[in-house]
Design a protein around this motif. Sequence first.
Motif, PDB file in Angstrom:
ATOM      1  N   GLN A   2       0.851  -1.188   0.000  1.00  0.00           N
ATOM      2  CA  GLN A   2       0.000   0.000   0.000  1.00  0.00           C
ATOM      3  C   GLN A   2       0.887   1.239   0.000  1.00  0.00           C
ATOM      4  N   PRO A   3       1.563   1.504  -1.116  1.00  0.00           N
ATOM      5  CA  PRO A   3       2.543   2.598  -1.112  1.00  0.00           C
ATOM      6  C   PRO A   3       1.921   3.968  -0.954  1.00  0.00           C
ATOM      7  N   ARG A   4       2.635   4.809  -0.235  1.00  0.00           N
ATOM      8  CA  ARG A   4       2.336   6.228  -0.099  1.00  0.00           C
ATOM      9  C   ARG A   4       3.661   6.978  -0.194  1.00  0.00           C
ATOM     10  N   ILE A   5       3.598   8.279  -0.384  1.00  0.00           N
ATOM     11  CA  ILE A   5       4.840   9.063  -0.441  1.00  0.00           C
ATOM     12  C   ILE A   5       4.742  10.280   0.465  1.00  0.00           C
ATOM     13  N   GLU A   6       5.907  10.788   0.844  1.00  0.00           N
ATOM     14  CA  GLU A   6       6.011  12.038   1.585  1.00  0.00           C
ATOM     15  C   GLU A   6       7.151  12.857   0.998  1.00  0.00           C
ATOM     16  N   ALA A   7       7.046  14.171   1.080  1.00  0.00           N
ATOM     17  CA  ALA A   7       8.102  15.076   0.615  1.00  0.00           C
ATOM     18  C   ALA A   7       8.983  15.461   1.791  1.00  0.00           C
ATOM     19  N   GLU A   8      10.295  15.415   1.589  1.00  0.00           N
ATOM     20  CA  GLU A   8      11.220  15.672   2.680  1.00  0.00           C
ATOM     21  C   GLU A   8      12.493  16.343   2.172  1.00  0.00           C
ATOM     22  N   ILE A   9      13.239  16.910   3.091  1.00  0.00           N
ATOM     23  CA  ILE A   9      14.575  17.411   2.811  1.00  0.00           C
ATOM     24  C   ILE A   9      15.556  16.343   3.261  1.00  0.00           C
ATOM     25  N   ALA A  10      16.405  15.898   2.321  1.00  0.00           N
ATOM     26  CA  ALA A  10      17.394  14.865   2.627  1.00  0.00           C
ATOM     27  C   ALA A  10      18.737  15.507   2.939  1.00  0.00           C
ATOM     28  N   PHE A  11      19.404  14.959   3.942  1.00  0.00           N
ATOM     29  CA  PHE A  11      20.761  15.365   4.304  1.00  0.00           C
ATOM     30  C   PHE A  11      21.701  14.223   3.908  1.00  0.00           C
ATOM     31  N   VAL A  12      22.751  14.527   3.184  1.00  0.00           N
ATOM     32  CA  VAL A  12      23.773  13.526   2.861  1.00  0.00           C
ATOM     33  C   VAL A  12      25.043  13.920   3.617  1.00  0.00           C
ATOM     34  N   MET A  13      25.539  12.992   4.430  1.00  0.00           N
ATOM     35  CA  MET A  13      26.564  13.326   5.407  1.00  0.00           C
ATOM     36  C   MET A  13      27.976  13.214   4.832  1.00  0.00           C
ATOM     37  N   MET A  18      20.328   7.725  18.528  1.00  0.00           N
ATOM     38  CA  MET A  18      21.180   6.599  18.169  1.00  0.00           C
ATOM     39  C   MET A  18      22.308   6.403  19.175  1.00  0.00           C
ATOM     40  N   ALA A  19      22.823   7.513  19.708  1.00  0.00           N
ATOM     41  CA  ALA A  19      23.910   7.414  20.683  1.00  0.00           C
ATOM     42  C   ALA A  19      23.485   6.641  21.922  1.00  0.00           C
ATOM     43  N   GLN A  20      22.212   6.715  22.258  1.00  0.00           N
ATOM     44  CA  GLN A  20      21.707   5.976  23.419  1.00  0.00           C
ATOM     45  C   GLN A  20      21.800   4.466  23.203  1.00  0.00           C
ATOM     46  N   TYR A  21      21.882   4.055  21.932  1.00  0.00           N
ATOM     47  CA  TYR A  21      21.954   2.630  21.600  1.00  0.00           C
ATOM     48  C   TYR A  21      23.341   2.255  21.057  1.00  0.00           C
ATOM     49  N   GLY A  22      24.321   3.139  21.280  1.00  0.00           N
ATOM     50  CA  GLY A  22      25.668   2.854  20.830  1.00  0.00           C
ATOM     51  C   GLY A  22      25.846   2.938  19.329  1.00  0.00           C
ATOM     52  N   GLN A  23      24.986   3.669  18.641  1.00  0.00           N
ATOM     53  CA  GLN A  23      25.047   3.782  17.195  1.00  0.00           C
ATOM     54  C   GLN A  23      25.432   5.207  16.799  1.00  0.00           C
ATOM     55  N   SER A  24      25.757   5.381  15.515  1.00  0.00           N
ATOM     56  CA  SER A  24      26.061   6.715  15.020  1.00  0.00           C
ATOM     57  C   SER A  24      25.662   6.826  13.559  1.00  0.00           C
ATOM     58  N   ILE A  25      25.416   8.045  13.123  1.00  0.00           N
ATOM     59  CA  ILE A  25      25.222   8.334  11.705  1.00  0.00           C
ATOM     60  C   ILE A  25      26.599   8.339  11.062  1.00  0.00           C
ATOM     61  N   GLU A  26      26.739   7.661   9.919  1.00  0.00           N
ATOM     62  CA  GLU A  26      28.051   7.526   9.293  1.00  0.00           C
ATOM     63  C   GLU A  26      28.183   8.423   8.068  1.00  0.00           C
ATOM     64  N   ALA A  27      29.433   8.740   7.713  1.00  0.00           N
ATOM     65  CA  ALA A  27      29.707   9.527   6.519  1.00  0.00           C
ATOM     66  C   ALA A  27      29.140   8.828   5.287  1.00  0.00           C
ATOM     67  N   GLY A  28      28.552   9.621   4.396  1.00  0.00           N
ATOM     68  CA  GLY A  28      27.979   9.081   3.168  1.00  0.00           C
ATOM     69  C   GLY A  28      26.530   8.653   3.284  1.00  0.00           C
ATOM     70  N   GLN A  29      26.011   8.583   4.485  1.00  0.00           N
ATOM     71  CA  GLN A  29      24.632   8.125   4.655  1.00  0.00           C
ATOM     72  C   GLN A  29      23.634   9.231   4.334  1.00  0.00           C
ATOM     73  N   ILE A  30      22.459   8.799   3.881  1.00  0.00           N
ATOM     74  CA  ILE A  30      21.334   9.690   3.594  1.00  0.00           C
ATOM     75  C   ILE A  30      20.445   9.739   4.829  1.00  0.00           C
ATOM     76  N   ILE A  31      20.076  10.932   5.239  1.00  0.00           N
ATOM     77  CA  ILE A  31      19.143  11.089   6.350  1.00  0.00           C
ATOM     78  C   ILE A  31      17.898  11.794   5.836  1.00  0.00           C
ATOM     79  N   LEU A  32      16.775  11.105   5.874  1.00  0.00           N
ATOM     80  CA  LEU A  32      15.493  11.722   5.537  1.00  0.00           C
ATOM     81  C   LEU A  32      14.989  12.399   6.805  1.00  0.00           C
ATOM     82  N   SER A  33      14.939  13.726   6.778  1.00  0.00           N
ATOM     83  CA  SER A  33      14.756  14.491   8.017  1.00  0.00           C
ATOM     84  C   SER A  33      13.333  14.506   8.542  1.00  0.00           C
TER      85      SER A  33
END
Length: 266
Positions: free
Chosen positions: A101-112, A221-236
């Motif tokens: 049941q696809p739907r879409i949303e408009a967002e600003i993407a951040f590329v790290m 993510m830091a609370q779970y020992g994770q981090s955003i990595e270089a090159g990753q896409i973040i849908l804000s």
Amino acid sequence: MTPSDHAAAAAALLSAETTGVQIGLLTQRHPQMTMDDAYKIQTEIYRAKLAAGRRVIGWKIGLTSKAMQNALGIDIPDSGILFDDMAFDHGAVVPKGRFIQPRIEAEIAFVMKSALSGTQVTREDALAATDYVAPSIEILDTRIQRVDPDTGNTRTVLDTISDNAANAGVVLGRERHAPDAVDLRWIGAIVTRNGEVEETGLGAGVLNDPAQSVAWLARRMAQYGQSIEAGQIILSGSFIRPVECPSGTDIHADFGAFGVVDLRFA
């Protein structure tokens, strides 16, 4: 919920994704489940996908607007994982039957351009770690029934988080912008479906500023020992309501000078 419950729920959701047959509400099957349970189910999905050869390309942030949070009775966003098989090109055609049941949303993407981590990450830290921002469309899908046919109960945020925050795909526009070149609060989009305007909105609807949303994700993510990595896409986070996309839908997201994103569902 027990670890075996988490694993079983993840397996059921992965099966639903493959077969196109939705499962029932997890919150109905496990009425005592918590947000920690939901993210543990999501983690089990993550592990299974990595074992199957998938690669993480980024993260999505959802429920960033006050309207969506109020509708679900929560006061924080949620997050999900972007995998490599979720990436579609601008102007792509989504094959018929790819989603339930696809739907879409408009967002600003951040590329790290650099990693981002820590419980004290700020908006300024998020912008400094960003290579560029771009217009984007997120494709949503639901491997869980939206409404239970017998009880009329609707899915909750816990069902959605378990289902990888309803994440299914990402489309980046071709335009690239320095993160500090524009006021992201004023970046908006006019979204049309088959030539008719369906939704409009502004970046300010995303936690007052989309960069704040990226900082929130890094702190969570830091609370779970994770981090955003270089090159990753973040849908804000979306600044419009989801737009239904049955077969034959043409989507055009016009972000003005910021760019455009097109997508078609066969």
